[in-house]
Write a protein that holds these residues in place. Structure first.
Motif, PDB file in Angstrom:
ATOM      1  N   ARG A 320       0.669  -1.026  -0.097  1.00 31.67           N
ATOM      2  CA  ARG A 320       0.136   0.119  -0.178  1.00 31.67           C
ATOM      3  C   ARG A 320       0.895   1.309   0.004  1.00 31.67           C
ATOM      4  N   PRO A 321       0.403   2.433  -0.462  1.00 34.32           N
ATOM      5  CA  PRO A 321       1.210   3.737  -0.613  1.00 34.32           C
ATOM      6  C   PRO A 321       1.020   4.196   1.000  1.00 34.32           C
ATOM      7  N   ARG A 322       2.091   4.563   1.501  1.00 34.22           N
ATOM      8  CA  ARG A 322       2.016   4.950   2.860  1.00 34.22           C
ATOM      9  C   ARG A 322       1.909   6.604   3.138  1.00 34.22           C
ATOM     10  N   PRO A 323       1.212   7.057   3.923  1.00 35.57           N
ATOM     11  CA  PRO A 323       0.888   8.135   3.991  1.00 35.57           C
ATOM     12  C   PRO A 323       2.266   9.125   4.331  1.00 35.57           C
ATOM     13  N   GLU A 324       2.370  10.402   4.154  1.00 35.98           N
ATOM     14  CA  GLU A 324       3.641  11.138   4.579  1.00 35.98           C
ATOM     15  C   GLU A 324       3.966  11.221   5.922  1.00 35.98           C
ATOM     16  N   LYS A 325       5.130  11.066   6.356  1.00 40.24           N
ATOM     17  CA  LYS A 325       5.394  10.872   7.747  1.00 40.24           C
ATOM     18  C   LYS A 325       4.897  12.344   8.560  1.00 40.24           C
ATOM     19  N   GLY A 326       4.106  12.033   9.681  1.00 42.32           N
ATOM     20  CA  GLY A 326       3.833  13.219  10.341  1.00 42.32           C
ATOM     21  C   GLY A 326       2.362  13.576   9.998  1.00 42.32           C
ATOM     22  N   SER A 327       1.643  12.969   8.910  1.00 43.63           N
ATOM     23  CA  SER A 327       0.575  13.659   8.411  1.00 43.63           C
ATOM     24  C   SER A 327      -0.584  12.754   9.427  1.00 43.63           C
ATOM     25  N   LEU A 328      -1.924  13.226   9.405  1.00 39.35           N
ATOM     26  CA  LEU A 328      -2.983  12.619  10.217  1.00 39.35           C
ATOM     27  C   LEU A 328      -3.486  11.310   9.620  1.00 39.35           C
ATOM     28  N   VAL A 329      -3.153  10.479  10.221  1.00 37.96           N
ATOM     29  CA  VAL A 329      -3.960   9.060   9.897  1.00 37.96           C
ATOM     30  C   VAL A 329      -5.119   8.717  10.589  1.00 37.96           C
ATOM     31  N   LEU A 330      -5.311   8.823  12.185  1.00 38.00           N
ATOM     32  CA  LEU A 330      -6.464   8.412  12.880  1.00 38.00           C
ATOM     33  C   LEU A 330      -7.072   9.455  13.675  1.00 38.00           C
ATOM     34  N   GLU A 331      -8.160   9.914  13.598  1.00 36.90           N
ATOM     35  CA  GLU A 331      -8.932  10.970  14.408  1.00 36.90           C
ATOM     36  C   GLU A 331     -10.346  10.327  15.025  1.00 36.90           C
ATOM     37  N   LEU A 332     -10.103  10.397  16.523  1.00 38.61           N
ATOM     38  CA  LEU A 332     -11.507  10.253  17.079  1.00 38.61           C
ATOM     39  C   LEU A 332     -12.076  11.393  17.660  1.00 38.61           C
ATOM     40  N   ASP A 333     -13.175  11.781  17.252  1.00 32.66           N
ATOM     41  CA  ASP A 333     -13.712  13.063  17.928  1.00 32.66           C
ATOM     42  C   ASP A 333     -15.202  12.618  18.538  1.00 32.66           C
ATOM     43  N   ALA A 334     -14.913  13.024  19.814  1.00 34.57           N
ATOM     44  CA  ALA A 334     -16.065  12.619  20.916  1.00 34.57           C
ATOM     45  C   ALA A 334     -16.738  11.309  20.727  1.00 34.57           C
ATOM     46  N   ALA A 335     -15.888  10.153  20.433  1.00 39.91           N
ATOM     47  CA  ALA A 335     -16.484   9.056  20.210  1.00 39.91           C
ATOM     48  C   ALA A 335     -16.934   8.359  21.382  1.00 39.91           C
ATOM     49  N   ARG A 336     -18.114   7.796  21.459  1.00 38.65           N
ATOM     50  CA  ARG A 336     -18.875   7.575  22.502  1.00 38.65           C
ATOM     51  C   ARG A 336     -19.588   6.038  22.461  1.00 38.65           C
ATOM     52  N   LYS A 337     -19.638   5.201  23.361  1.00 36.27           N
ATOM     53  CA  LYS A 337     -20.200   4.040  23.077  1.00 36.27           C
ATOM     54  C   LYS A 337     -20.854   3.767  24.576  1.00 36.27           C
ATOM     55  N   GLU A 338     -22.398   3.421  24.392  1.00 41.00           N
ATOM     56  CA  GLU A 338     -23.166   3.186  25.547  1.00 41.00           C
ATOM     57  C   GLU A 338     -23.668   1.742  25.326  1.00 41.00           C
ATOM     58  N   PHE A 339     -23.612   1.055  26.422  1.00 37.15           N
ATOM     59  CA  PHE A 339     -24.512  -0.295  26.340  1.00 37.15           C
ATOM     60  C   PHE A 339     -25.449  -0.002  27.512  1.00 37.15           C
ATOM     61  N   GLY A 340     -26.781   0.071  26.882  1.00 38.00           N
ATOM     62  CA  GLY A 340     -27.651   0.620  27.981  1.00 38.00           C
ATOM     63  C   GLY A 340     -27.447   1.953  28.840  1.00 38.00           C
TER      64      GLY A 340
END
Length: 598
Positions: A320-340
């Motif tokens: 696979r082509p690799r993203p440029e070093k230091g570039s944004l790969v993963l972002e979680l923005d107010a991720a929420r998980k509720e079980f009941g």
């Protein structure tokens, strides 16, 4: 040899061959795939009735009728499979019983199929102008079909799609995380097994020269399944062993029992049932594994294959082509998980960049593994967004996330223990080559298969397990199994690698070797997010840390900053002076944080 064989045994071998074709499909469907079906006799009926009608009423060639029968069976099996295979637990076998009974009564009530009288006067098969009207003649065609079907099935199981099929029983969730559509493979083996049953029905009709509904009922479906279990549910050779054992045993009991107990009463089924219970009690994996083990003992074959040569060098798989070093790969923005009413992940936000190693740490129950499962698509988010290289992950299935370049390991090891180490790792590279079922069955995928196995061997060498390529994965220690999982994830060529407690069960030197491999991957541009309870390992390896507690982000920063954070020390340790742990492999007095996965 055949010319001097009594007619009785020729007929018996013909029936064994016909049954073996059906049972071979059940080996793939039930023994390997874990999908129980009582309805294979109905597919035998479709093959038999199709050729009976087309050759008698329409005057068509048996060979044309075979092709049309296979097409019709494929359509019926696909529709039934798409409906039935959605069921789970005991509902699946009940579903197969339902449509088996439906087809059986359909055969007996359709006027153009002769109702319960059936169809007689079926034309004999001709091969190169030679009539196969007698059992001694059609014998050869039956056993050529059996041997070719065994060859094709064995090829299929030892291929890229075959590894996915073997993952159906006990590894479906893991396989989905590597991009494999397990639902499609369920339908594939369902149709495959139905086609073998159809072929058996076609041969049966032209051997008997007449058909009626009785051989295609539920009782025969149960008997076929019984043959598969007794022979050895996951073995290709078990299909012949089980078919031969059941049919010969039934026949001999019927002949011998009346002479022993001097009665004509039907006690055969009682004796047969008792004998089968004993077989299942003392040979739960079937008879064939016992025969195979005995043969290995006689020939002196060793169980261990550690010294077997690695696969030959093949062309490298594309990367696979690799993203440029230091570039944004993963972002979680107010991720929420509720079980009941329980909030397992409470509006977590953080980012991970190319070439960065990030640790996700926290006490037991902090929500770390739940966060992992949100990123990999195993669990859906309640709210918030998760983005990977600018694409939303929180609405995708695990297999679609894997296609984007996300690889993972699991908190609890998920290997296929009866598969070899190299096969387990090759499963991770599934998406990097596209080999169809037909090509695999005909063994036309040699180049692609060599490349996949070479890639698996290369990743195993990379993590230090190159000498265990052909060991069964279940024979290795827990720490080694965790390393195999990492090699499997690397075989997928991920951009983002998610590691859930990768150092658990490893000795100090093994942890050092693992850290070295992960740093090398980071230098190559791979992004790594890991959950780990060994804080000495985490602090020395990671560039960045996120600390969680009760599903909430408590702190974030560089390892040395996090270690000094008063909130972390209070919530994570319960006070710096009271609950300090030491790593047994380190000199006493070096403080480390201790915590488990959520």
């Amino acid at each position: 040899m055949i010319s001097g064989t009594p007619e009785f045994w020729i007929t018996q071998l013909n029936y064994i061959g016909l049954a073996a074709l059906v049972v071979l499909g059940l080996v793939l469907l039930t023994g390997v795939g874990g999908l129980m079906s009582f309805g294979q006799a109905a597919f035998v009926g479709i093959g038999a009735y199709t050729t009976a009608y087309l050759t008698t009423a329409m005057g068509w060639s048996p060979w044309v009728a075979l092709v049309l029968g296979l097409i019709l069976t494929s359509i019926v099996a696909y529709v039934l499979g798409a409906i039935t295979l959605r069921l789970s637990g005991h509902y699946l076998p009940l579903g197969t019983i339902a449509w088996c009974l439906s087809l059986y009564y359909l055969f007996g009530n359709l006027e153009f199929l002769g109702q319960y009288d059936g169809i007689a006067g079926i034309e004999a098969i001709h091969v190169f102008g030679i009539s196969l009207s007698e059992g001694r003649h059609i014998y050869y065609l039956i056993w050529v079909a059996v041997l070719l079907s065994m060859w094709a099935t064995r090829n299929l199981l030892n291929s890229r799609p075959g590894r996915a099929i073997r993952a159906l029983k006990g590894g479906g969730g893991m396989a989905e995380s590597f991009g494999i559509n397990m639902a499609s493979y369920k339908i594939i083996i369902f149709v495959y097994s139905a086609l073998l049953a159809c072929l058996s029905g076609w041969l049966y009709a032209h051997m008997q020269r007449a058909v009626s509904p009785s051989p295609f009922g539920l009782n025969y479906g149960i008997e076929y399944l019984f043959m598969a279990v007794v022979g050895g549910g996951s073995s290709v050779w078990g299909a012949i062993v089980g078919s031969g054992l059941i049919l010969i045993l039934k026949d001999q009991i019927q002949n011998v029992l009346p002479q022993i107990i001097n009665t004509t009463a039907n006690f055969e089924l009682v004796v047969f049932g008792v004998l089968m219970v004993l077989v299942l009690q003392y040979a739960r994996d079937g008879v064939w594994p016992i025969i195979a083990s005995a043969w290995k003992a006689i020939t002196g074959q060793k169980a261990s294959q550690r010294n077997q040569a690695a696969p030959p060098v093949a062309e490298a798989l594309p990367l696979r082509p690799r993203p440029e070093k230091g570039s944004l790969v993963l972002e979680l923005d107010a991720a929420r998980k509720e079980f009941g009413g329980l909030v397992a992940v409470n509006d977590i936000s953080f980012t991970l960049r190319a070439g960065e190693i990030m640790g996700l740490i926290g006490p037991n129950g902090a929500g770390k593994s739940t966060t992992f499962n949100l990123i990999s698509g195993v669990l859906p988010t309640t709210s918030g967004t998760i983005s990977f290289l600018g694409k939303r992950l929180d609405k995708l299935l695990p297999r679609d996330i894997a296609k984007l370049g996300v690889g993972r390991t699991f908190q609890h090891v998920q290997l296929l223990p009866t598969m070899t180490v190299i096969e387990n790792v090759a499963l991770g590279a599934h998406l990097r080559r596209h080999v169809g079922v037909a090509a695999a069955a005909l063994h036309l995928e040699r180049k692609d298969e060599a490349e996949l196995l070479h890639e698996a061997a290369k990743q195993l060498q990379r993590v230090g397990l190159g000498e265990y390529l052909y060991e069964q994965a279940g024979n290795l220690a827990l720490g080694q199994q965790r390393i195999i999982e990492i090699a499997r994830a690397l075989a997928a060529d991920p951009v983002l690698l998610l590691l859930d407690e990768p150092a658990a069960g490893l000795r100090y030197k093994e942890k050092q070797q693992l850290a070295q491999v992960l740093r090398q991957l980071s230098d190559e541009g791979m992004s790594i997010l890991l959950v780990e309870h060994d804080m000495d390992f985490v602090m020395n390896l990671t560039d960045h840390l996120v600390v969680m507690d009760f599903g909430t982000k408590l702190a974030e920063g560089k390892p040395d900053e996090v270690q000094k954070n008063p909130k972390v020390l209070e919530a994570y340790l319960g006070g710096i002076d009271d609950d300090m742990e030491f790593d047994d492999d380190k000199q006493a007095g070096a403080p480390v944080v201790a915590g488990g996965a959520a």
